[in-house]
Motif scaffolding. Structure first.
Motif, short mmCIF file in Angstrom:
data_model
loop_
_atom_site.label_atom_id
_atom_site.label_comp_id
_atom_site.label_asym_id
_atom_site.label_seq_id
_atom_site.Cartn_x
_atom_site.Cartn_y
_atom_site.Cartn_z
N LEU A 164 4.68 -5.87 -4.71
CA LEU A 164 3.80 -4.75 -5.72
C LEU A 164 2.44 -5.49 -5.59
CD1 LEU A 164 6.85 -3.53 -8.50
CD2 LEU A 164 5.88 -1.80 -6.25
N THR A 165 2.42 -6.41 -6.43
CA THR A 165 1.21 -7.39 -7.12
C THR A 165 0.13 -6.79 -5.19
OG1 THR A 165 2.04 -9.09 -7.72
CG2 THR A 165 -0.07 -9.32 -7.14
N GLY A 166 0.99 -7.92 -4.22
CA GLY A 166 -0.41 -7.31 -3.27
C GLY A 166 -0.49 -5.98 -3.01
N GLU A 167 0.54 -5.01 -2.95
CA GLU A 167 -0.41 -3.69 -2.57
C GLU A 167 -1.11 -2.96 -3.90
OE1 GLU A 167 3.07 -1.09 -2.17
OE2 GLU A 167 4.19 -1.75 -0.76
N PHE A 168 -0.86 -3.58 -5.25
CA PHE A 168 -1.87 -3.11 -6.07
C PHE A 168 -3.07 -3.16 -5.71
CE2 PHE A 168 -4.16 -3.62 -10.43
CZ PHE A 168 -4.52 -3.24 -10.12
N ARG A 169 -3.40 -5.03 -5.20
CA ARG A 169 -4.43 -5.24 -5.14
C ARG A 169 -5.48 -4.42 -4.02
NH1 ARG A 169 -3.10 -10.23 -5.09
NH2 ARG A 169 -2.67 -10.38 -2.47
N ALA A 170 -4.76 -4.16 -3.15
CA ALA A 170 -5.20 -3.28 -2.10
C ALA A 170 -5.39 -2.12 -2.42
CB ALA A 170 -4.04 -3.45 -0.94
N ALA A 171 -4.30 -1.17 -3.38
CA ALA A 171 -4.93 -0.22 -4.02
C ALA A 171 -5.69 0.36 -4.15
CB ALA A 171 -3.44 0.50 -4.21
N ALA A 172 -6.71 -0.65 -5.56
CA ALA A 172 -7.71 -0.86 -6.40
C ALA A 172 -8.65 -1.06 -6.08
CB ALA A 172 -7.26 -1.69 -7.41
N HIS A 173 -9.05 -2.58 -4.45
CA HIS A 173 -9.90 -2.41 -4.02
C HIS A 173 -10.04 -1.44 -2.66
CE1 HIS A 173 -9.62 -6.24 -4.66
NE2 HIS A 173 -8.87 -7.30 -4.41
N ALA A 174 -9.13 -0.67 -1.82
CA ALA A 174 -8.96 0.86 -1.50
C ALA A 174 -10.35 1.25 -2.82
CB ALA A 174 -8.23 1.25 -1.24
N ILE A 175 -9.59 2.24 -3.79
CA ILE A 175 -10.83 3.20 -4.82
C ILE A 175 -11.89 2.32 -5.20
CG2 ILE A 175 -10.14 4.16 -6.94
CD1 ILE A 175 -6.57 3.27 -6.79
N ASP A 176 -11.69 1.10 -5.04
CA ASP A 176 -13.40 1.04 -6.41
C ASP A 176 -13.71 1.30 -4.50
OD1 ASP A 176 -12.82 -0.09 -8.38
OD2 ASP A 176 -12.45 -1.67 -7.53
N ALA A 177 -13.93 1.11 -3.59
CA ALA A 177 -14.86 1.30 -2.02
C ALA A 177 -14.75 2.50 -1.67
CB ALA A 177 -13.59 0.35 -0.64
N GLY A 178 -14.23 3.32 -2.57
CA GLY A 178 -14.51 4.67 -2.25
C GLY A 178 -12.90 5.04 -1.40
N ALA A 179 -12.60 5.37 -0.80
CA ALA A 179 -11.25 4.73 0.10
C ALA A 179 -10.04 5.78 -0.36
CB ALA A 179 -11.25 3.65 0.96
N THR A 180 -9.10 5.91 0.11
CA THR A 180 -7.61 6.40 -0.25
C THR A 180 -6.66 6.06 0.50
OG1 THR A 180 -8.04 8.88 0.21
CG2 THR A 180 -6.11 8.11 -0.02
N PRO A 181 -6.41 4.79 -0.81
CA PRO A 181 -5.34 3.96 -0.55
C PRO A 181 -4.07 4.35 0.21
CG PRO A 181 -5.03 4.73 -3.02
CD PRO A 181 -6.13 6.17 -2.45
N ASP A 182 -3.65 3.08 0.37
CA ASP A 182 -2.48 3.86 1.42
C ASP A 182 -0.99 3.93 0.73
OD1 ASP A 182 -0.01 4.00 3.32
OD2 ASP A 182 0.20 1.80 3.56
N ILE A 183 -0.77 5.22 0.57
CA ILE A 183 0.61 5.99 -0.09
C ILE A 183 1.61 6.33 0.46
CG2 ILE A 183 -1.25 7.14 -1.49
CD1 ILE A 183 -0.49 9.55 -0.62
N SER A 184 1.49 6.03 1.87
CA SER A 184 2.47 6.03 3.68
C SER A 184 3.96 5.81 2.70
CB SER A 184 2.23 5.55 4.70
OG SER A 184 1.70 4.38 4.71
N GLU A 185 4.96 6.20 3.21
CA GLU A 185 6.40 6.14 3.16
C GLU A 185 6.63 5.28 3.59
OE1 GLU A 185 10.84 8.80 2.75
OE2 GLU A 185 8.78 9.41 3.48
N PRO A 186 7.59 4.08 3.05
CA PRO A 186 8.31 2.65 3.77
C PRO A 186 9.03 3.07 4.96
CG PRO A 186 8.69 2.67 1.28
CD PRO A 186 7.57 4.11 1.63
N GLU A 187 9.64 2.24 5.21
CA GLU A 187 10.41 2.64 6.35
C GLU A 187 11.49 2.67 5.67
OE1 GLU A 187 13.17 -0.16 9.31
OE2 GLU A 187 11.00 -1.27 9.33
N ILE A 188 12.38 2.50 4.42
CA ILE A 188 13.29 2.41 4.12
C ILE A 188 13.33 2.53 1.88
CG2 ILE A 188 15.51 1.45 5.24
CD1 ILE A 188 15.55 -0.44 4.07
N GLN A 189 13.96 3.84 1.76
CA GLN A 189 13.20 3.37 0.15
C GLN A 189 14.82 2.59 -0.33
OE1 GLN A 189 10.84 4.44 -0.96
NE2 GLN A 189 9.47 5.63 -0.44
N PHE A 190 14.76 2.88 -1.57
CA PHE A 190 15.72 1.69 -2.95
C PHE A 190 16.90 2.99 -2.32
CE2 PHE A 190 18.33 0.39 -5.77
CZ PHE A 190 18.75 -1.51 -5.20
#
Length: 738
Positions: A164-190
């Motif tokens: 989650l740390t890595g995904e949060f950082r990537a999502a926040a950088h995308a938002i700051d850059a005006g892009a849409t963060p990755d919300i694609s469904e992972p291969e498996i859910q819990f």
């Protein structure tokens, strides 16, 4: 309703916006702790230092992207038709608390942020209300903040926080850059993982692991460091946490030694902990718990959710083994346990035949590198901010003692987390330092016997109460139980299994009766001289194995009565309640030994006359001849006849000999509790044979003497046992009613 299957999720009651799935066994265990109001260890608290500008909108947006992507972050829990279900909502809103501390000075702001982080870590999260997470941004300056993320342990584990740390950082950088963060469904859910676990457990895939743990945990007893305070009604939500950062040279030495011996750092940390606990508790076998990520399947490596599992490490510690051989042995045990890590602990622990209230894992070990990454990986140069992992605050521990070895940027950090209701801060500090010394000794000492290592010899148990040199083996072989289904407080007697049986019967089936045989069945053993208190501490280990919590009723015949009263004294010091101590023809310590030389001589003469009278009675009954009472004694006094051959030593007599030698030196202070002294007709009376057998000055509580119409060795035959049982029942009636 029916729970959903892999491709056929069912709607949760109430319609539309949620689906219900089965839970994993670990989730069910954590739910049980929540239902029992256990105030510890149910949160996973993380924190990061934020360097650079990070807006509230960006933070909340990035967190919302995580919630949309991972079903487990939109999951709540409730029981459906008597079974716990995880309820996955289609949407869930996360709210960020943005708190400004920039008006404070730098030191005041840092102190306030630390205080708030500690409070946030222990604040309960309601598992019935999604999302099971909280987010707080503490602003220390315009370009500096602390981000707190707290999750319920039913939805994430340590591995998940790294993802989650890595995904949060990537999502926040995308938002700051005006892009849409990755919300694609992972291969498996819990939820898929939970369904897979259900199918796995229904198959025969884990039969080998079941067999391994059934054999490995048979008669296993969890190692426990004796608490400073009572184990009853003292566990609280507060913990002592102490830490030490290993020196750079020591960290390098430890890593180098592990490579040289071809073992993992994990195995080395386990070996050091086992050595420390062996020295502190005296137990020749150490049994502790530890956690594994349980992500052997590559698909699980990117899964957000609590896959973590607990394993049990059962480690014999032979102090005659070489240091390197010991490390190799521990590494082998660890390797075997890890091969069978997939079987849920909730199943495996059932193979350990434990009594109620005795945890298999009273001590736990966690070893890993920081899941949150390092300063190098987090300062990746992209975006306007970076995250630096900070040591997480404790949310409490599910174990009385929890040891950590965490690899961070600054090096390897050792920590000990101790239940403050059970252990003093000084105890936690001492255990941590002893663990560090053992780790250093293994990594830097020349190979040689464990017992000969100077660094380890400096680690010793508390004086008089936990000596390592009385071997404590399998207690199941030395504890005998009668009337296990009884509802009343058990009676625990020391060391005469067959003799005590009539008393157990007379006390009735509603009174559990436990006999502790203190001598080891493989004896005789050679023991160095010990204080009497050490023998009592040794007895307590069996007592607490058989009955982990008070109130206690203890007793013993002859010298074992004296041992019972010293055990009661030590239990009281630990905060336990002792209802009654029963003494059976037990002379008080020091009563005979401290007599004047003249009185000792007179007393010995009277005892000799008594023995001669008994031999004369045997002659009159025709049991022995005149040769035995007249001719042989005269010839022996003249030196013309040697002694008779020694009779075969009764079973356990070797242990009695050591115990009596220790009793000669034993001079206790008065015992503050209730005592009943049962005195047989056989014991002599008069000035040199006190009516209370010397116990008057040594009992500060109520001391009651009861005459028993029997000989010394016949006190537990049916008729006297009935009288004894009647007295004990009467004395306990009022005590147990309160």
């Amino acid at each position: 309703m029916n729970f959903g299957e892999f491709n056929d999720p069912q709607a949760a009651p109430g319609g539309g916006a949620a689906r219900a799935f089965p839970c994993t066994l670990m989730q069910e265990r954590l739910w049980s702790l929540h239902e029992k109001n256990v105030p510890r260890g149910l949160n996973v608290a993380m924190r990061w230092l934020v360097n650079g500008p990070l807006s509230s909108a960006t933070t909340e947006g990035a967190l919302q992207a995580l919630v949309r992507r991972h079903e487990v972050l939109r999951t709540s829990f409730r029981e459906i038709d008597g079974r716990l279900a995880q309820i996955v909502s289609l949407a869930c809103q996360i709210r960020l608390r943005d708190i400004d501390l920039s008006f404070l000075s730098a030191d005041e702001g840092a102190a306030r942020a630390e205080e708030m982080a500690r409070t946030e870590a222990v604040e309960p999260i309601d598992p019935g209300q999604a999302p099971l997470m909280r987010a707080t941004l503490l602003r220390l300056a315009p370009d500096r903040a602390v981000l707190l993320l707290t999750f319920h342990a039913m939805v994430v584990d340590g591995w998940s926080t790294g993802l989650l740390t890595g995904e949060f950082r990537a999502a926040a950088h995308a938002i700051d850059a005006g892009a849409t963060p990755d919300i694609s469904e992972p291969e498996i859910q819990f939820a898929d993982y939970a369904l897979w676990e259900k199918e796995l457990l229904a198959s025969d895939a884990l039969d080998e692991s079941r067999s391994y743990w059934r054999h490995r945990l048979r008669d296993a007893t969890g190692t426990e460091v004796p608490p400073d305070h009572s184990s009853t009604d003292r566990r609280s939500g507060s913990n002592h946490i102490v830490s030490v950062l290993l020196r750079d040279d020591l960290s390098r030495a430890i890593e180098g030694f592990a490579r040289q011996q071809n073992v993992t750092l994990y195995s080395l940390a386990v070996a050091a902990l086992a050595l420390m606990l062996r020295r502190v508790t005296g137990d020749p076998e150490i049994v502790v718990g530890s956690q594994v990520a349980n992500r052997e399947d590559p698909a699980a490596e990117a899964l957000v959710g609590p896959t973590v599992n607990s394993i049990t490490l059962r480690l014999p510690v032979d102090e005659n083994a070489g240091l390197h051989a010991f490390v190799a042995s521990v590494a082998g045990s660890v390797h075997e346990a890890l091969k069978h890590q997939r079987l849920p602990f909730e199943i495996a622990e059932g193979f350990a035949r434990r009594r109620d209230g005795t945890p298999l894992h009273a001590i736990n070990l966690v070893v890993h590198r920081s899941y949150s990454g390092t300063a190098e990986t987090e300062r990746d140069g992209s975006g306007g901010f970076n995250l630096v992992s900070l040591p997480s605050c404790s949310s409490g521990s599910q174990w009385p003692l929890n040891f950590y070895m965490i690899g961070r940027d600054e090096g390897w950090r050792l920590s000990c987390e101790a239940d403050a209701g059970l252990y003093d801060l000084e105890t936690a500090q001492g255990l941590l330092e002893a663990w560090r010394k053992c780790l250093e000794a293994l990594a830097t000492s020349a190979d040689g016997r464990v017992a000969d290592c100077p660094a380890l010899q400096a680690i010793s148990p508390p004086a008089g109460e936990n000596d390592a040199s009385i071997p404590f083996h399998n207690p199941a072989r030395q504890v005998v139980r009668f009337h296990e289904g009884g509802s009343r407080t058990p009676v625990i007697m020391l060391n005469n299994v067959s003799v005590y049986y009539p008393l157990a019967q007379q006390l009735g089936e509603d009174r559990p009766f436990i006999d502790v045989q203190l001598f080891h069945p493989t004896g005789p053993l050679e023991l160095p001289p010990h204080d009497f208190e050490v023998f009592a501490a040794y007895a307590i280990r069996f007592i607490r194995w058989a009955q982990p919590k008070g109130p206690y009723i203890l007793g013993g015949h002859c010298i074992y009565g004296t041992l019972a009263i010293e055990a009661a004294r030590q239990l009281q010091r630990r905060g336990e309640k002792v209802l009654l101590v029963a003494l059976f023809d037990s002379w008080a310590p020091g009563y005979r030994e401290d007599m004047s030389p003249r009185d000792k001589k007179l007393r010995k003469r009277r005892l000799g006359m008594k023995t001669y009278g008994e031999r004369l009675a045997q002659y009159r009954r025709g049991e022995i001849g005149l040769n035995e009472i007249a001719r042989k004694p005269i010839l022996r006094r003249l030196g013309l006849l040697g002694p008779d051959p020694e009779p075969e030593q009764p079973l356990g007599e070797w242990f009695d000999t050591y115990l009596r030698a220790a009793a000669v030196r034993y001079r206790p202070s008065p015992y503050d509790g209730d005592v009943v002294l049962f005195r047989s007709q056989e014991t002599l009376r008069g000035r040199l044979f006190d009516e209370l057998m010397g116990w008057g000055p040594l009992v500060a509580g109520n001391l009651k003497k009861v005459e028993v119409s029997s000989a010394h060795l016949d006190m537990f035959r049916e008729q006297p046992a009935a009288h004894i049982a009647s007295v004990i029942r009467g004395m306990l009636a009022g005590k147990e009613a309160r």
